[in-house]
Design an enzyme around this catalytic site. Structure first.
Site, mmCIF file in Angstrom:
data_model
loop_
_atom_site.group_PDB
_atom_site.id
_atom_site.type_symbol
_atom_site.label_atom_id
_atom_site.label_comp_id
_atom_site.label_asym_id
_atom_site.label_seq_id
_atom_site.Cartn_x
_atom_site.Cartn_y
_atom_site.Cartn_z
ATOM 1 N N HIS A 200 0.828 -1.205 0.000
ATOM 2 C CA HIS A 200 0.000 0.000 0.000
ATOM 3 C C HIS A 200 0.867 1.262 0.000
ATOM 4 O O HIS A 200 0.650 2.188 -0.797
ATOM 5 C CB HIS A 200 -0.919 -0.017 1.230
ATOM 6 C CG HIS A 200 -1.792 1.194 1.357
ATOM 7 N ND1 HIS A 200 -1.377 2.356 1.991
ATOM 8 C CD2 HIS A 200 -3.048 1.440 0.916
ATOM 9 C CE1 HIS A 200 -2.342 3.250 1.938
ATOM 10 N NE2 HIS A 200 -3.372 2.722 1.298
ATOM 11 N N CYS B 278 -2.129 -2.225 -16.439
ATOM 12 C CA CYS B 278 -2.296 -1.100 -15.517
ATOM 13 C C CYS B 278 -1.691 -1.356 -14.147
ATOM 14 O O CYS B 278 -1.949 -0.613 -13.206
ATOM 15 C CB CYS B 278 -3.773 -0.743 -15.371
ATOM 16 S SG CYS B 278 -4.793 -2.050 -14.667
#
Length: 878
Positions: A449, A826
């Site tokens: 993250h 992506c």
């Protein structure tokens, strides 16, 4: 020795340096090849010959010395220099002053003076004894010290020293010092050849990246002495600034010296080349600059450096010798430069016609653009390194260390810079990351993250710094050697190197204009692979547009909900017990999302925008602390126990493989319906006054099966029809899926039947293909790479053999079913140059990466297009 005295032989064994293309790097070595090229360009290179690899190998095996000139004109000596195929492989030390004999010594003394002539003779004796017989040079040094130390450095003292050295040589070797040019030359040449073949030299060569059996050539040249009367000496010059690439006159001149290069740690002082400039290799003392001593010589050197750059297609550093004002060029190497300077140099060369634009594009390593895009620590600054981890997001930042997002936000409100230090970050830390100048986490990998969000924000980050211990109880950070940094300490994060430093070293600011902008314009003209950006908010989208992206390839809608006002409503939606209660909360979120989409569409007018529907498991939006749960309960007017129970109910054993992505859309369809409505209403609103209409691309995440897509597509299409009827407008949109599971890749043919595009989310696809946690792999990935278990971190550079094969299978099967299927990537691999090249070869339409990696991907895409065109024989114009 006159040029005509060195003759070209019929074979490659000995070739004159003026033989042009006959002197080849793969036969005679890179130094010989360079000298031949400089000679062909008309530079004043002393005449000489090159001995081939085969010739030198035969010498090492006891073969005959090839036929060479054996005499030199009075006062002209020889030098013997090594010439391996690659200079980086190293080699024996060059030997100068070959050819001093009893016969020509008087003439040499007359030409340069007794003291200098005898000094050269002494150096030759000592060097020859060491190289040929292994005699320790300290004995010769002791003689020189003893003879010269008791009196003034006069001619007779130096004569006595060299005579003593000759006797010492005979005592140590049981033979007289050779008194002929040919014997001296052959002795040194054989010694160099044998030295190159020693076991230790082979090992060292391999350590430098060369083959054990790599060849060595030798270059024999007339020696340009820097000891003649008048302005004489040696030096080096380059006409570009090593830090910026701008035109400059950098270098150093050593008066009355033979060598421009000194050993490490030498304090030899030189003079400046041009007045008012600091020399690259020393400081000008009381002596005037070369520009003042010999202006015509410096003008000639500048001209030679420019001519070499034009002819060689690269800026060079010339090594030169001056004899009584006459310039000789004795070698050239690529000019020193950092990553920023490389761009300016390549662009300037292309604009001058020395190289093509394609060559300029291919000359720049895409990842080196990082030096332009982010603040960096000045290379000259001292570095007090306290620890290290993974270089997760490039750039450098200095700030006061804080351990909570709240502290980072409070400091930002007061105008203070901070570095946010966390064990690992989660969605609740996003606002703190926005407020901080840099991020450090003890855990995490390249797709954790913290890493992903930091790259999106352009925030320097180091993750997985497992060597450090975060002691939250005592508010401090502790190193493995028990050094302590307390909260509030000033630290610097170097996300380019993956280091944590104490203090505030000097920084270098980003440079996004000038040569870089021009180079990227050329890249855009050359490439045929689109480069989109991963941007989640209007602010991210503006950054992406400023970096000239071709659209958005990934807009993660969940990041829109972390504003405190929105997060409360989001949590109410999650905690709802019935679909009706959920819809009520979603109705409150609808205008918030619609406003964000309108702003993003307006920013990205005329480009595609791919919006991913809600992906993460819902529990990620819930608080972990009892106090926060009580606040939510109060806001919703329900007991705190009910909130706690609902949170416990939503918790999952393995949430990354649980109820997330398309599974939310199937089981809680109202969530995706609301998001689709916000997207379509925003697009219609923006298109009403836009000549560049938006065509939104709605992407369903974490798909594994055809039926999942079919179910969600039916509902989204129904929403689109309803919105168009309500608004009295028509809207073009497309729907596709994010391929993140191996099954989706294998069943791409099925998915292509109901999808306009497949976008490969390689972060999760890598995680699921390997069975690796993208958040936890950083703990051991460095060890894996170091021992060769993996060639590279698969979360950093796309695994071509495994994950890459899944992409190829999916591309082939998908387009077999739907020839118009659009393919994109992506994941974070979209900003990795090698992964970009793979996508170009695989026939993808675009890659998408974090905004600050868009320039890197643009250059990599151009290089991939050029290289594929060259391989196929096509001509690609830049």
């Amino acid at each position: 020795m006159k040029p005509q005295e060195i003759t070209q032989l019929a074979t490659d064994a000995v070739v004159s340096l003026d033989a042009g293309e006959a002197v080849r790097a793969e036969v005679h070595g890179s130094r010989a090849h360079m000298l031949a090229r400089l000679t062909a360009l008309g530079l004043p290179v002393p005449p000489g010959v090159a001995l081939s690899f085969d010739c030198v190998r035969q010498l090492s095996e006891g073969g005959p010395m090839p036929e060479l000139p054996t005499t030199a004109a009075p006062g002209r000596l020889l030098c013997l220099r090594p010439s391996p195929m690659e200079r980086a492989w190293g080699g024996p030390t060059a030997t100068l002053n070959i050819g001093i004999t009893r016969e020509n010594l008087p003439a040499l003394e007359e030409a340069i003076g007794v003291f200098d002539a005898r000094s050269l003779h002494g150096r030759l004796i000592s060097t020859f004894a060491l190289m040929v017989h292994g005699v320790d040079p300290e004995g010769f040094e002791a003689i020189a010290h003893k003879t010269l130390g008791s009196g003034p450095r006069e001619a007779e003292a130096m004569r006595a020293a060299t005579d003593e050295m000759l006797r010492y040589y005979a005592d140590e070797t049981d033979e007289d010092f050779p008194d002929s040019v040919s014997a001296q030359l052959e002795g040194v040449a054989r010694a160099m050849a044998r030295d190159w073949d020693r076991a230790s030299a082979r090992i060292l060569r391999q350590a430098k990246g060369g083959p054990a059996e790599g060849g060595l050539g030798l270059v024999i040249q007339e020696l340009a002495l820097g000891l003649a009367p008048g302005v004489s000496g040696a030096g080096h010059i380059q006409t570009v600034d090593a830090r910026t690439g701008a035109p400059a006159c950098d270098g150093i001149f050593l008066p009355r010296k033979q060598r421009a290069v000194t050993s490490p740690g030498s304090r030899r002082t030189g003079v400046l080349l041009a007045s008012g400039r600091r020399a690259g290799g020393g400081e000008g003392g009381e002596q005037p600059a070369l520009e003042e001593m010999c202006p015509e010589g410096l003008d000639a050197l500048r001209g030679y450096a420019e001519r070499a750059a034009e002819g060689l297609g690269d800026a060079v550093q010339l090594y030169f010798t001056i004899e009584n004002g006459e310039v000789h060029v004795v070698d050239a190497v690529p000019a020193k430069r950092n990553a920023r300077a490389s761009v300016r140099i390549a662009v300037d060369l292309a604009n001058r016609g020395a190289i093509t634009r394609e060559q300029a594009l291919l000359r720049i390593e895409p990842n080196n653009l990082i030096e332009h895009l982010h603040p960096q620590i000045d290379p000259s600054a001292a570095r007090d390194v306290w620890g290290g981890g993974l270089a997760a997001s490039p750039g450098a930042a200095t700030g006061y260390m804080v351990f909570t997002s709240e502290a980072a936000m409070q400091a930002a409100a007061q105008g203070e810079d901070t570095i946010l230090v966390r064990m690992e970050t989660g969605p609740e830390d996003v606002r703190g990351m926005h407020a901080a100048k840099g991020v450090l986490t003890i855990r995490g990998g390249m797709t954790s993250h913290a890493a992903v969000i930091a790259r999106g924000l352009g925030l320097p980050a180091v993750v997985g710094a497992s060597d450090l211990r975060l002691d939250l109880e005592n508010r401090r950070l502790v190193t493995t050697d028990s050094r302590v940094l307390h909260e509030g300490a000033l630290i610097t994060i170097d996300g380019t190197r993956g280091e944590i430093l104490a203090g505030a070293p000097k920084m270098v600011a980003p440079d996004l204009g000038g040569a870089l902008a021009e180079l990227l314009d050329w890249a855009d003209a050359a490439r045929d692979l689109d480069v989109r950006a991963n941007a989640d908010t209007p602010a991210d989208s503006r950054v992406a547009r400023d970096f000239s992206c071709d659209g958005l390839g990934l807009c993660r809608t969940e990041h829109m909900f972390f504003d405190p006002a929105r997060l409360t409503v989001m949590r109410e939606m999650i905690l709802a017990d019935t679909p009706e209660e959920r819809r009520a909360a979603l109705d409150l979120l609808l205008p918030m999302q619609r406003a964000d989409f309108e702003e993003i569409f307006a920013i990205m007018r005329g480009t595609p925008v791919t919006i991913r529907l809600l992906d993460p498991p819902l529990h990620e939006f819930l608080p972990h602390e009892e106090e926060e749960m009580a606040d939510i309960a109060a806001a919703m007017g329900i007991p705190a126990a009910q909130v706690t129970a609902r949170a416990r109910e939503l918790a999952e054993v393995n949430p990354m493989l649980g109820k997330r992505g398309v599974r939310l859309g199937v089981t809680m369809p109202e969530i995706y319906e609301t998001q689709a409505r916000a997207i379509f209403e925003a697009a219609i609103a923006v298109n009403r006054d836009s000549r560049d209409p938006v065509v939104p691309e709605v992407m369903i995440p974490l798909v594994s099966a055809y039926r999942e897509v079919e179910l969600v597509k039916q509902r989204i299409d129904a929403v689109a029809i309803a919105v168009q009827e309500e608004q009295g407008a028509t809207l073009d949109y497309s729907l596709g899926v994010m391929v993140e599971t191996p099954r989706a890749a294998l069943r791409a043919g099925d998915l292509a039947g109901v999808s306009a595009f497949l976008s490969f989310g390689t972060n999760d696809l890598t995680q699921m293909t390997y069975g690796l946690s993208r958040d936890d792999a950083g703990r051991f990935m460095r060890d894996y790479v170091n021992v060769g278990a993996f060639p590279e971190d698969p979360f950093h550079s796309l695994d071509i053999e495994g994950v890459g094969e899944l992409l190829l299978i999916a591309a082939r099967r998908g387009r077999a079913r739907n020839p118009d299927l659009k393919l994109g990537l992506c994941g974070e691999h979209g900003g990795d140059p090698s992964s970009v090249r793979f996508c170009r070869l695989a026939g993808f339409d675009y890659v998408s990466c974090s905004p600050f990696r868009v320039p890197i991907a643009r250059l990599a895409a151009a290089q991939a297009t050029i290289l594929v065109g060259n391989v196929s024989g096509d001509e690609t114009s830049a």
